[in-house]
Design an enzyme around this catalytic site. Structure first.
Site, PDB file in Angstrom:
ATOM      1  N   LYS A 204       0.856  -1.187   0.000  1.00 14.98           N
ATOM      2  CA  LYS A 204       0.000   0.000   0.000  1.00 14.98           C
ATOM      3  C   LYS A 204       0.889   1.234   0.000  1.00 14.98           C
ATOM      4  O   LYS A 204       1.683   1.442   0.921  1.00 14.98           O
ATOM      5  CB  LYS A 204      -0.904  -0.005   1.229  1.00 14.98           C
ATOM      6  N   ARG A 214     -10.758   9.924   1.760  1.00 17.13           N
ATOM      7  CA  ARG A 214     -10.660  10.583   3.066  1.00 17.13           C
ATOM      8  C   ARG A 214     -11.837  11.529   3.276  1.00 17.13           C
ATOM      9  O   ARG A 214     -12.287  11.729   4.399  1.00 17.13           O
ATOM     10  CB  ARG A 214      -9.293  11.263   3.209  1.00 17.13           C
ATOM     11  N   LYS A 234       1.348  10.115   5.305  1.00 22.27           N
ATOM     12  CA  LYS A 234       1.417   8.757   5.854  1.00 22.27           C
ATOM     13  C   LYS A 234       2.687   8.031   5.410  1.00 22.27           C
ATOM     14  O   LYS A 234       2.749   6.804   5.418  1.00 22.27           O
ATOM     15  CB  LYS A 234       0.156   7.968   5.443  1.00 22.27           C
ATOM     16  N   GLU A 250       7.508  -6.584   1.414  1.00 21.20           N
ATOM     17  CA  GLU A 250       6.282  -6.556   2.219  1.00 21.20           C
ATOM     18  C   GLU A 250       5.388  -7.759   1.919  1.00 21.20           C
ATOM     19  O   GLU A 250       4.801  -8.356   2.820  1.00 21.20           O
ATOM     20  CB  GLU A 250       5.501  -5.260   1.949  1.00 21.20           C
ATOM     21  N   LYS A 265      -2.006  -1.470  -3.921  1.00 22.73           N
ATOM     22  CA  LYS A 265      -2.909  -0.317  -3.856  1.00 22.73           C
ATOM     23  C   LYS A 265      -2.103   0.967  -3.917  1.00 22.73           C
ATOM     24  O   LYS A 265      -1.122   1.070  -3.181  1.00 22.73           O
ATOM     25  CB  LYS A 265      -3.681  -0.403  -2.540  1.00 22.73           C
ATOM     26  N   SER A 291     -10.090   5.581  -4.763  1.00 25.71           N
ATOM     27  CA  SER A 291     -11.047   6.673  -4.959  1.00 25.71           C
ATOM     28  C   SER A 291     -10.568   7.713  -5.975  1.00 25.71           C
ATOM     29  O   SER A 291     -11.348   8.191  -6.800  1.00 25.71           O
ATOM     30  CB  SER A 291     -11.332   7.339  -3.620  1.00 25.71           C
ATOM     31  N   TYR A 330     -14.835   0.927  -7.201  1.00 30.27           N
ATOM     32  CA  TYR A 330     -16.114   1.618  -7.014  1.00 30.27           C
ATOM     33  C   TYR A 330     -16.978   1.505  -8.257  1.00 30.27           C
ATOM     34  O   TYR A 330     -18.152   1.837  -8.242  1.00 30.27           O
ATOM     35  CB  TYR A 330     -15.855   3.093  -6.666  1.00 30.27           C
TER      36      TYR A 330
HETATM   37  C1  PBG Z   1      -6.825   3.795   5.231  1.00 27.04           C
HETATM   38  C2  PBG Z   1      -7.417   3.543   3.914  1.00 27.04           C
HETATM   39  C3  PBG Z   1      -7.304   4.384   2.813  1.00 27.04           C
HETATM   40  C4  PBG Z   1      -7.999   3.794   1.778  1.00 27.04           C
HETATM   41  C5  PBG Z   1      -8.543   2.604   2.254  1.00 27.04           C
HETATM   42  N1  PBG Z   1      -8.157   2.457   3.592  1.00 27.04           N
HETATM   43  C6  PBG Z   1      -6.695   5.716   2.641  1.00 27.04           C
HETATM   44  C7  PBG Z   1      -5.486   6.081   3.340  1.00 27.04           C
HETATM   45  O1  PBG Z   1      -4.551   5.306   3.507  1.00 27.04           O
HETATM   46  O2  PBG Z   1      -5.456   7.240   3.744  1.00 27.04           O
HETATM   47  C8  PBG Z   1      -8.114   4.392   0.424  1.00 27.04           C
HETATM   48  C9  PBG Z   1      -9.118   3.857  -0.477  1.00 27.04           C
HETATM   49  C10 PBG Z   1      -9.417   4.761  -1.612  1.00 27.04           C
HETATM   50  O3  PBG Z   1      -8.812   5.821  -1.806  1.00 27.04           O
HETATM   51  O4  PBG Z   1     -10.338   4.392  -2.345  1.00 27.04           O
HETATM   52  N2  PBG Z   1      -6.768   2.725   6.096  1.00 27.04           N
END
Ligand code: PBG
Length: 342
Positions: A204, A214, A234, A250, A265, A291, A330
């Site tokens: 990720k 968010r 992050k 990982e 991701k 997203s 989505y």
């Molecule tokens: C955080 C989390 C995120 C997403 C899923 N779980 C965003 C982040 O790490 O800030 C993102 C999913 C998306 O953008 O569709 N645990």
């Protein structure tokens, strides 16, 4: 133009592109309903679904409207969802206490779905960001600058256990703390949840493409003051976008710790990573079209700059072609309803 001009070639690849039927016959990759997981957003309350501005076509659902959504998803052949809760601000805290509430919105939603539709697979999100007042995926160190790893993993293990108790088929840690897969596996096994699967968000990345998410779960307002949005950094736990070998490291760790499915991701900008991960493991590989990837395609299509159906289908087939066995998107329902148009 010389009428007699003829190429003397035996190979004419275009023979296989002459008709729709021929194209489909020779297609190497197909995205099917059974490949897809639909991420869904949850909110408290009784009234129906509510629009999410930065994600046109995606809604935040109450448990009631989630059940209606599940019914229509199942009717279109989609048999897996991944719920994400928008936790009311008053329930957020620095240590994410609400994450360990067995009657939390997420846990109530999981059990409601499993009670009504036992055949629907539910992948529970295991991460603290919906629950922390600061929006990070973990417990903040006293210095306020870093995230405490082991303390966070302890909470995540408890959270995974509650999701399993609520009926989740899959727990999906999306936090990127070290050692969380092993700890969650041990916690589940100790309580006789040997059959609950772990889908690890292994690779990720610290991505800008999570912006609309968010907004959707409301972890964004925690980040900025005076109407000025400041994106949460992050990078202390999510992967550096410039790294590929570290993603494989990982994945290997998560596999050794007991992951059943590994994930990359975002998906579209990381097709090389999907393909490398696929070669490096025999576990199923999931990819999350996040997203921001969704919002970009939707926004350009809404402006009339690209064709929605074709861009959507192309983005999904590319993710599958790169090596993803499972795609979180989505677009899941939209794709199934409109595939023929692409
Ligand atoms: C955080 C989390 C995120 C997403 C899923 N779980 C965003 C982040 O790490 O800030 C993102 C999913 C998306 O953008 O569709 N645990």
């Amino acid at each position: 133009m010389n009428e007699n001009f003829k190429l003397d070639i035996k190979q004419r690849p275009r023979r296989l592109r002459r008709s729709e039927a021929m194209l489909e016959l020779c297609a190497e990759t197909r995205v099917e309903a059974s490949d897809l997981i639909l991420p869904v957003f949850l909110k408290e309350g009784k009234s129906g679904a509510e629009k999410i501005t930065s994600m046109p076509g995606v809604a935040r659902h109450t448990i009631d409207s989630l059940l209606r959504l599940c019914e229509s998803a199942l009717n279109s052949g989609i048999r897996a969802i991944a719920p994400f809760p928008q936790v009311p601000t008053r329930l957020k805290s620095p240590n994410a206490d609400e994450a360990l509430n067995e009657k939390s919105l997420a846990n109530r939603a999981i059990s409601a779905v499993k009670r009504r539709f036992p055949e629907m697979l539910v992948a529970a999100d295991i991460a603290l960001d919906p629950y922390t007042s600061h929006g990070h995926d973990g417990i903040l160190a006293p210095d306020g600058a870093s995230i405490l790893n082991d303390e966070t993993v302890e909470v995540l293990s408890g959270m995974a256990l509650m999701a399993a108790r609520a009926g989740a088929d899959i727990v999906a840690p999306s936090d990127m703390m070290d050692g969380r897969i092993g700890a969650i596996r041990a916690a589940l096994d100790e309580c006789d949840f040997q059959n609950t699967a772990i889908m690890a968000y292994s690779a990720k990345y610290a991505s800008a493409f999570y912006g609309p998410f968010r907004d959707a779960i409301g972890s964004a307002p925690a980040q900025g003051k005076g109407g000025k949005k400041k994106y949460l950094d992050k990078r202390g736990y999510q992967l550096n976008p410039s790294n590929a070998r570290e993603a494989l490291r990982e994945v290997l760790l998560d596999e050794q710790e007991g992951a059943d499915i590994v994930m990359v991701k975002p998906a579209g900008p990381y097709l090389d990573i999907i393909s490398k991960v696929k070669e490096s493991t025999n576990l199923p590989v999931a990819a999350y079209q996040v997203s921001g990837e969704y919002a970009m395609i939707r926004a350009a299509a809404d402006k009339g700059w690209i064709d929605l159906n074709r861009a959507r289908n192309e983005s999904l087939v590319a993710i599958k072609r790169a090596g993803a066995d499972i795609i979180l998107t989505y677009f899941a329902q939209d794709y199934i309803k409109n595939t023929r148009l692409g």
